[in-house]
Design a protein around this motif. Structure first.
Motif, PDB file in Angstrom:
ATOM      1  N   GLY A 184       6.430  11.337   0.868  1.00  0.00           N
ATOM      2  CA  GLY A 184       5.893  10.143   0.239  1.00  0.00           C
ATOM      3  C   GLY A 184       4.427  10.223  -0.120  1.00  0.00           C
ATOM      4  N   LEU A 185       3.919  11.435  -0.253  1.00  0.00           N
ATOM      5  CA  LEU A 185       2.489  11.600  -0.580  1.00  0.00           C
ATOM      6  C   LEU A 185       2.215  11.724  -2.070  1.00  0.00           C
ATOM      7  CD1 LEU A 185       1.402  14.091   2.228  1.00  0.00           C
ATOM      8  CD2 LEU A 185       1.220  11.599   2.202  1.00  0.00           C
TER       9      LEU A 185
ATOM     10  N   PRO B  11       0.826  -1.211   0.000  1.00  0.00           N
ATOM     11  CA  PRO B  11       0.000   0.000   0.000  1.00  0.00           C
ATOM     12  C   PRO B  11       0.861   1.263   0.000  1.00  0.00           C
ATOM     13  CG  PRO B  11      -0.687  -1.528   1.728  1.00  0.00           C
ATOM     14  CD  PRO B  11       0.593  -2.046   1.162  1.00  0.00           C
ATOM     15  N   ALA B  12       0.336   2.354  -0.567  1.00  0.00           N
ATOM     16  CA  ALA B  12       1.053   3.629  -0.639  1.00  0.00           C
ATOM     17  C   ALA B  12       1.445   4.121   0.752  1.00  0.00           C
ATOM     18  CB  ALA B  12       0.196   4.674  -1.357  1.00  0.00           C
ATOM     19  N   ALA B  13       0.667   3.785   1.756  1.00  0.00           N
ATOM     20  CA  ALA B  13       0.965   4.225   3.123  1.00  0.00           C
ATOM     21  C   ALA B  13       2.322   3.732   3.603  1.00  0.00           C
ATOM     22  CB  ALA B  13      -0.127   3.750   4.076  1.00  0.00           C
ATOM     23  N   MET B  14       2.817   2.651   3.039  1.00  0.00           N
ATOM     24  CA  MET B  14       4.116   2.106   3.443  1.00  0.00           C
ATOM     25  C   MET B  14       5.270   3.039   3.055  1.00  0.00           C
ATOM     26  SD  MET B  14       3.274  -0.578   5.051  1.00  0.00           S
ATOM     27  CE  MET B  14       4.851  -1.333   5.294  1.00  0.00           C
ATOM     28  N   HIS B  15       5.011   3.950   2.105  1.00  0.00           N
ATOM     29  CA  HIS B  15       6.048   4.878   1.642  1.00  0.00           C
ATOM     30  C   HIS B  15       5.878   6.279   2.223  1.00  0.00           C
ATOM     31  CE1 HIS B  15       7.249   1.767  -1.143  1.00  0.00           C
ATOM     32  NE2 HIS B  15       5.998   1.683  -1.538  1.00  0.00           N
TER      33      HIS B  15
END
Length: 117
Positions: free
Chosen positions: A115-116, A100-104
């Motif tokens: 990382g957004l 998931p994008a949240a991991m970055h």
């Protein structure tokens, strides 16, 4: 858990939701055949339905009784270990990708989000 999937769903509808029975779409019936063929009958069942009613009809507010729950689709979530019966015109959310994008995402030392993008 030892009951067949159809009996688990019927038991939930009758004993928890107050319904009279269950009606399966042709697509849901095909998935039931695959569930039985693959030996997934022992998985627990989750019913995805409108939040407005114990039925699949959002117009039957609250604790409707005697309705027939319309099962449109049945999706085995074998990785998670359960079967989802989807009712009515319900729309489901997509699943997450492997990473998931949240991991970055993070906050740097100055308190800025990174990382957004």
């Amino acid at each position: 858990l030892e009951l067949p999937v159809e009996q688990k769903i019927l038991k939930l509808v009758q004993e928890i939701y107050g319904g009279a029975g269950v009606d399966y779409s042709p697509r849901a019936k095909r998935m039931l055949e695959q569930i039985h063929a693959n030996g997934w009958e022992d998985l627990p069942v989750c019913i995805a339905k409108t939040q407005y009613s114990f039925s699949d009809d959002p117009q039957l507010l609250g604790s409707a009784e005697g309705f027939t729950l319309q099962i449109r689709e049945i999706i085995p979530k074998t990785g998670a270990g359960f079967i989802v019966a989807i009712t009515g015109a319900l729309t489901t959310m997509p699943g997450l990708p492997k990473v998931p994008a949240a991991m970055h995402m993070d906050v740097d030392e100055q308190g800025h989000a990174v990382g957004l993008s």
